[in-house]
Design an enzyme around this catalytic site. Structure first.
Site, PDB file in Angstrom:
ATOM      1  N   ASP D 388       0.817  -1.219   0.000  1.00  4.56           N
ATOM      2  CA  ASP D 388       0.000   0.000   0.000  1.00  4.56           C
ATOM      3  C   ASP D 388       0.846   1.263   0.000  1.00  4.56           C
ATOM      4  O   ASP D 388       0.498   2.250  -0.639  1.00  4.56           O
ATOM      5  CB  ASP D 388      -0.898   0.033   1.239  1.00  4.56           C
ATOM      6  CG  ASP D 388      -1.911  -1.094   1.220  1.00  4.56           C
ATOM      7  OD1 ASP D 388      -2.094  -1.703   0.155  1.00  4.56           O
ATOM      8  OD2 ASP D 388      -2.505  -1.360   2.285  1.00  4.56           O
TER       9      ASP D 388
HETATM   10  N1  LIG Z   1       1.521   1.697  10.267  1.00  3.47           N
HETATM   11  C1  LIG Z   1       0.307   1.844  10.770  1.00  3.47           C
HETATM   12  O1  LIG Z   1       0.052   2.564  11.707  1.00  3.47           O
HETATM   13  C2  LIG Z   1      -0.782   1.051  10.182  1.00  3.47           C
HETATM   14  C3  LIG Z   1      -1.694   0.429  11.021  1.00  3.47           C
HETATM   15  C4  LIG Z   1      -2.721  -0.299  10.440  1.00  3.47           C
HETATM   16  C5  LIG Z   1      -2.840  -0.350   9.091  1.00  3.47           C
HETATM   17  N2  LIG Z   1      -1.913   0.281   8.328  1.00  3.47           N
HETATM   18  C6  LIG Z   1      -2.024   0.160   6.939  1.00  3.47           C
HETATM   19  O2  LIG Z   1      -1.190  -0.945   6.584  1.00  3.47           O
HETATM   20  C7  LIG Z   1      -0.675  -0.724   5.307  1.00  3.47           C
HETATM   21  C8  LIG Z   1       0.808  -0.751   5.404  1.00  3.47           C
HETATM   22  O3  LIG Z   1       1.353  -0.829   4.111  1.00  3.47           O
HETATM   23  P1  LIG Z   1       2.500  -1.826   3.786  1.00  3.47           P
HETATM   24  O4  LIG Z   1       2.894  -1.469   2.424  1.00  3.47           O
HETATM   25  O5  LIG Z   1       3.530  -1.801   4.838  1.00  3.47           O
HETATM   26  O6  LIG Z   1       1.851  -3.241   3.906  1.00  3.47           O
HETATM   27  P2  LIG Z   1       0.697  -3.903   3.007  1.00  3.47           P
HETATM   28  O7  LIG Z   1       0.155  -2.918   2.051  1.00  3.47           O
HETATM   29  O8  LIG Z   1      -0.210  -4.545   3.965  1.00  3.47           O
HETATM   30  O9  LIG Z   1       1.460  -4.928   2.163  1.00  3.47           O
HETATM   31  C9  LIG Z   1       2.141  -5.969   2.776  1.00  3.47           C
HETATM   32  C10 LIG Z   1       2.718  -6.815   1.686  1.00  3.47           C
HETATM   33  O10 LIG Z   1       3.611  -7.725   2.252  1.00  3.47           O
HETATM   34  C11 LIG Z   1       3.455  -8.963   1.590  1.00  3.47           C
HETATM   35  N3  LIG Z   1       3.830  -9.989   2.540  1.00  3.47           N
HETATM   36  C12 LIG Z   1       3.131 -10.427   3.611  1.00  3.47           C
HETATM   37  N4  LIG Z   1       3.816 -11.391   4.227  1.00  3.47           N
HETATM   38  C13 LIG Z   1       4.970 -11.564   3.553  1.00  3.47           C
HETATM   39  C14 LIG Z   1       6.087 -12.416   3.695  1.00  3.47           C
HETATM   40  N5  LIG Z   1       6.159 -13.305   4.700  1.00  3.47           N
HETATM   41  N6  LIG Z   1       7.077 -12.338   2.797  1.00  3.47           N
HETATM   42  C15 LIG Z   1       7.024 -11.451   1.779  1.00  3.47           C
HETATM   43  N7  LIG Z   1       5.983 -10.650   1.585  1.00  3.47           N
HETATM   44  C16 LIG Z   1       4.970 -10.690   2.476  1.00  3.47           C
HETATM   45  C17 LIG Z   1       2.020  -9.034   1.177  1.00  3.47           C
HETATM   46  O11 LIG Z   1       1.877  -9.678  -0.077  1.00  3.47           O
HETATM   47  P3  LIG Z   1       1.711 -11.255  -0.160  1.00  3.47           P
HETATM   48  O12 LIG Z   1       0.574 -11.587   0.702  1.00  3.47           O
HETATM   49  O13 LIG Z   1       1.500 -11.489  -1.628  1.00  3.47           O
HETATM   50  O14 LIG Z   1       2.995 -11.827   0.307  1.00  3.47           O
HETATM   51  C18 LIG Z   1       1.654  -7.580   0.966  1.00  3.47           C
HETATM   52  O15 LIG Z   1       1.717  -7.183  -0.381  1.00  3.47           O
HETATM   53  C19 LIG Z   1      -1.195   0.598   4.843  1.00  3.47           C
HETATM   54  O16 LIG Z   1      -2.390   0.419   4.149  1.00  3.47           O
HETATM   55  C20 LIG Z   1      -1.470   1.292   6.148  1.00  3.47           C
HETATM   56  O17 LIG Z   1      -2.418   2.331   6.042  1.00  3.47           O
HETATM   57  C21 LIG Z   1      -0.891   0.953   8.849  1.00  3.47           C
END
Ligand SMILES: NC(=O)c1ccc[n+]([C@@H]2O[C@H](COP(=O)([O-])OP(=O)(O)OC[C@H]3O[C@@H](n4cnc5c(N)ncnc54)[C@H](OP(=O)(O)O)[C@@H]3O)[C@@H](O)[C@H]2O)c1
Ligand SMILES: NC(=O)c1ccc[n+]([C@@H]2O[C@H](COP(=O)([O-])OP(=O)(O)OC[C@H]3O[C@@H](n4cnc5c(N)ncnc54)[C@H](OP(=O)(O)O)[C@@H]3O)[C@@H](O)[C@H]2O)c1
Lengths: 461, 107, 107, 461
Positions: D388
């Protein structure tokens, strides 16, 4: 008016004061903040008339109203008419009278309470009298210094430290006396000694540190108001006084930091530091003085010019002329910036205010931290009525009154031009070695006159 | 909750408010802030009016009236002089970046 | 000063303190700060103990005891989990400039 | 223990909490701040035992102590054992039980006071019950979402907005009923409706916004504690609750800003925005996937590499391996930096914490604002389990759940490598167009495995 309603409105006024301070700490909302504060103060003053005498007209009402009218008649014109350059001393004076008022209120309340006062009330009274009196007399001295009705140098007298310590001891002793055995006479003696202490305590402070002392006394006065609030059981005074006390303390620290001073050094430095600087009849050494034409030529062929304004710009009211010069140079393709020292002038932000008045674009005002690294690439620095803020003694001469203050390092530039009237030193009263450097050119005369001449010379080139 | 304790709580909380509100003011505003705070402690005028109302002896009344005059000068003069200083700051264009910095610095 | 007014004053001043103290926290600390604040409201435990002591009926007592359990979990768990998060931040070297910025940012 | 002494110590505990919050807002003092808070809470809890029953042992003392012990036995291990990745949901849970506790305390106090309760007390009670229950049930839902026990996408149901509005109306109506005519049954009905409202209110919130909602509920719970403090006449609870309420409100706003969301949009966005994004069976489009060797070669010949970690790094616990890779590249003369998005992972600062654990030097962690301008000069971006936070849809697709969030603009770099296990989307549940770009290479597999393979391949080069 019921006590409850009164307290509620008082609380409202207190919140006005909080919002005022909040507003005042951001440039955008500063003016609105001040107005909110004034509204709070007005509310607080008006409601006390409905509350004080159980809703009946106050005793001595005409006298009270007359006194207020008189105060307004004195205060408003003074505030309106004072010149920009004299504002700091006016603030000092206003602060002093506030401290005096707090002390008087405490004394009157003490007279009235008599033996019925609780220990806590007596302690608060003594505190108010001591601190209020110190603030009063101390502020008067700072006023005299800033108004140059007396020397701006530290006044050092033999056994100064001992004398100050002794006076403080006497103040505390008489304070203890009032608390233990009461009585009007001891309180008045205590007040008198406090007045003396205030004088002795401020005399040795060097001119450059005076604003810090004003700020400190301001915080003190706030605390006396809080203490009065306790004695008079008025929450508003507690909130307002404490706010001023706390914010004043922080502000004092911030100001001291901006000037590169420690608070302790400011207050007691004069006696500990050896006055090594500012001596020697160096005035007879040769200096290089130039004509307006020389200056115009230097400026004309420069790539980059930094203008460093100081107190002299304010005295000469040369802000418009300096802007004219800057615009002319910019039109000629010279890169022009103003180097603003935080304590140039006689109050923090003085230069910003002054240049804003002349509509100098804000982007051209560069703060010290940002402009300092650019001096080695600067061809000409034009110092307009500044002295202490470019004085290398702040770095090289331990023990001199400005030692440790961060300065504008104009000595790193290619050429330095000073516009000043004479070889007299600046506010801190110390010699500026930079004036004798070969890279320095002096153009003597009132800053406005000199600038006007330089502008004509430039136009003629 | 006893009265003394309430006042103590208010006192302590006000200290924190005072500290925090001012802790990040920019150098430029030091003088107006000092002057504004100075005007605020002019509310001792309220105290002066209260004691003037209560005054019984001439001495008390005289001192109280002097206090009123001084406090009024402090308060009214303080707000006026602060406003004058701040007028100078008003309405000047500021560069985006800088004003944003000062904005967040003053919150 | 009446009790209600004292509480009102304390309430209002606390709002200002809460606002000001947090207003400039860096993104990095959002989660620990949220978690720490969360632990702080666990002091409702004090209230739960007070009502448990007063409880007269079984219903009251049962509810109060449940409240104690929940509040304790909130409070103790909250502080522990916050500490665990913050442990990660501790003792890491930071560049001068940055740490100075954060220092002033947190005052 | 006298009321006075109790209040005094309570005030002390309140100041501990202020200092705790102050400490927590600066990285240097954060841990100390938390400890000060814990001390304050301990003091507050201990003294209530000496005060509550006029100094006699408390009624039901064993039960009370047992309940506390039980709470400790549940809370501490949960807090100790939870994985870093699951902390946010644990905080949500802790917050929920706190809200529940506040509601229960209010109900019990209401039962006890019966008809002797003043109107103000009843109002405070109703407020506590409503908000406490909303906080409880809402937090449970956020927990379920974060723990992925239910979908992280916004749950939208027909007539959702109307239903929510209706429930809110019912909550307020029953609340008014309690206030006007009293009685236990109405209060319980009110509580039940509030629980329902909490559920309905959180269900439509998209996963990415859940942390904001937790923070908001946290602030709410603080306010209930303050209200309980009023009913129980305990200043400490007022101070503590208000502090949390106020600071939580600000924090919520700050968090929303960091994620580029408006608070209003967060809460009600799901129903207003048309779900234009995240549709279409785009999964069948071709992508370029590479082997660990391909990736190693790309990295080996790069001048500058930016590593963008995300939630997947935390899942794979690959922080040590990623550091190994970075060190290896640095040793080979490649310029390596980590690009840290403020909300990468599942809590703000998640990546900092994770990488700090692997002793990644702090200077290599570059914040979003600073790293974004460098992408055009970056040869390879290695996206490790992030999605994301690099999704261009945040800029290009109005109406998608992350629209408006500032992102790491990795699409401006020369090459982008994604390490992820599948084509599944990230937290917000939306497709990432960047995966289909020609400049993108995908290396499928668990991040730790993939990284290990890349490291070996690099060593072999
Ligand atoms: N930081 C905060 O405060 C917070 C709190 C809650 C929500 N959020 C939200 O969380 C999101 C964070 O974005 P992000 O880019 O860090 O994470 P993300 O958008 O959730 O993407 C995580 C990616 O990691 C991959 N993944 C998961 N497990 C894996 C593994 N073992 N090995 C390799 N890849 C793996 C997943 O794809 P696969 O499944 O294909 O592997 C996924 O594409 C944002 O939408 C944010 O708004 C943030
Ligand atoms: N900003 C504050 O908050 C504040 C407050 C109080 C004190 N201070 C102190 O004030 C000092 C400020 O430094 P500064 O460099 O701005 O001023 P400065 O050191 O006082 O120097 C002012 C210079 O201007 C010259 N000058 C005066 N009138 C002039 C005129 N009409 N035309 C041309 N030149 C004129 C004076 O020399 P001639 O007499 O030879 O012309 C003097 O050298 C520092 O020591 C600072 O600590 C600052």
């Amino acid at each position: 008016m019921s006590q409850n309603l009164y307290d509620l409105i008082g609380l409202l006024a207190g919140i006005c004061f909080i919002l005022a301070l909040k507003g005042l700490s951001s440039p955008k909302s500063a003016r609105r903040g001040n107005i909110i504060g004034a509204i709070g103060a007005t509310i607080a003053t008006v409601i006390v008339f409905f509350y004080a005498n159980d809703g009946k007209a106050l005793n001595h009402l005409p006298l009270i109203l007359g006194a207020i009218a008189f105060g307004v008649l004195v205060g408003v014109p003074a505030a309106r008419k004072v010149q920009m350059t004299q504002m700091p001393q006016l603030v000092a004076l206003f602060n002093g009278v506030g401290g005096g008022a707090a002390a008087l209120v405490a004394i009157v309340e003490y007279l009235k309470l008599g033996d019925s006062a609780t220990v806590a009330e007596v302690v608060a009274t003594v505190f108010t009298v001591i601190v209020g009196c110190v603030s009063f007399s101390g502020s008067i001295i700072t006023f005299l210094k800033l108004q140059e009705l007396m020397t701006t140098r530290p006044v050092i007298f033999p056994f100064g430290r001992q004398l100050i310590a002794l006076t403080l001891l006497a103040v505390l002793a008489t304070g203890g006396w009032v608390i233990s055995s009461g009585g009007t006479a001891p309180l008045l003696i205590n007040g008198a000694l406090s007045l003396l202490f205030g004088i002795l305590f401020v005399l040795p402070v060097g001119g450059a540190d005076v604003p810090i002392v004003i700020s400190l006394l301001n915080a003190f006065t706030g605390l006396t108001v809080a203490a009065s609030g306790y004695v008079l059981q008025t929450t508003l005074l507690i909130i307002a006084g404490t706010l001023v006390g706390a914010s004043g303390t922080i502000l004092t620290r911030l100001m001291a930091e901006a000037m590169g001073r420690s608070l302790f050094g400011t207050l007691f430095g004069a006696f500990t530091a050896k006055a090594t600087a500012a001596t020697g009849a160096a005035e007879s050494r040769p200096v290089k003085s130039g004509s307006p034409d020389d200056v115009a030529i230097l400026l004309n062929y420069a790539q980059r010019v930094v203008i460093v304004p100081g107190f002299g710009l304010a005295v000469a009211q040369a802000q418009h002329t300096v802007r004219e010069l800057a615009d002319l140079l910019t039109a000629k393709g010279v890169d022009v910036a103003y180097g603003i020292h935080p304590v140039a002038g006689r109050m923090p932000g003085h230069m910003n205010v002054l240049l804003a008045e002349a509509n100098v674009p804000y982007e051209q005002l560069v703060e010290m931290e940002e402009v300092n690294p650019t001096f080695p690439q600067t061809d000409v620095v034009l110092v307009v009525g500044a002295n202490d803020v470019v004085n290398p003694a702040a770095k090289t001469t331990p023990g001199c009154p400005i030692y440790g203050m961060p300065i504008l390092e104009v000595d790193k530039a290619g050429n330095v031009i000073f516009l000043k009237r004479s070889m007299r030193p600046g506010f801190a009263g110390i010699e500026n070695e930079l004036l004798y450097e070969p890279k320095t050119t002096l153009l003597f005369g009132d800053a406005k006159d000199s600038l006007t001449k330089v502008v004509s010379a430039l136009k003629a080139l | 909750m006893s009265n003394e304790l309430a006042l103590l709580s208010i006192f302590l909380l006000s200290i924190f408010v005072g500290f925090e509100v001012v802790s990040k003011v920019s150098t430029t505003l030091h003088t107006p802030l000092m002057s504004g705070a100075n005007a605020i402690h002019g509310v001792i005028l309220v105290g002066a009016i209260l004691v003037a109302d209560h005054s019984e002896t001439t001495l008390e009344l005289t001192l109280a009236i002097i206090a009123i005059v001084l406090a009024t000068i402090n308060m009214v003069g303080g707000f006026v002089v602060t406003d004058r200083m701040l007028q100078m700051f008003k309405g000047k264009p500021r560069p985006k970046k800088d004003s944003a910095g000062q904005e967040s610095g003053g919150k």
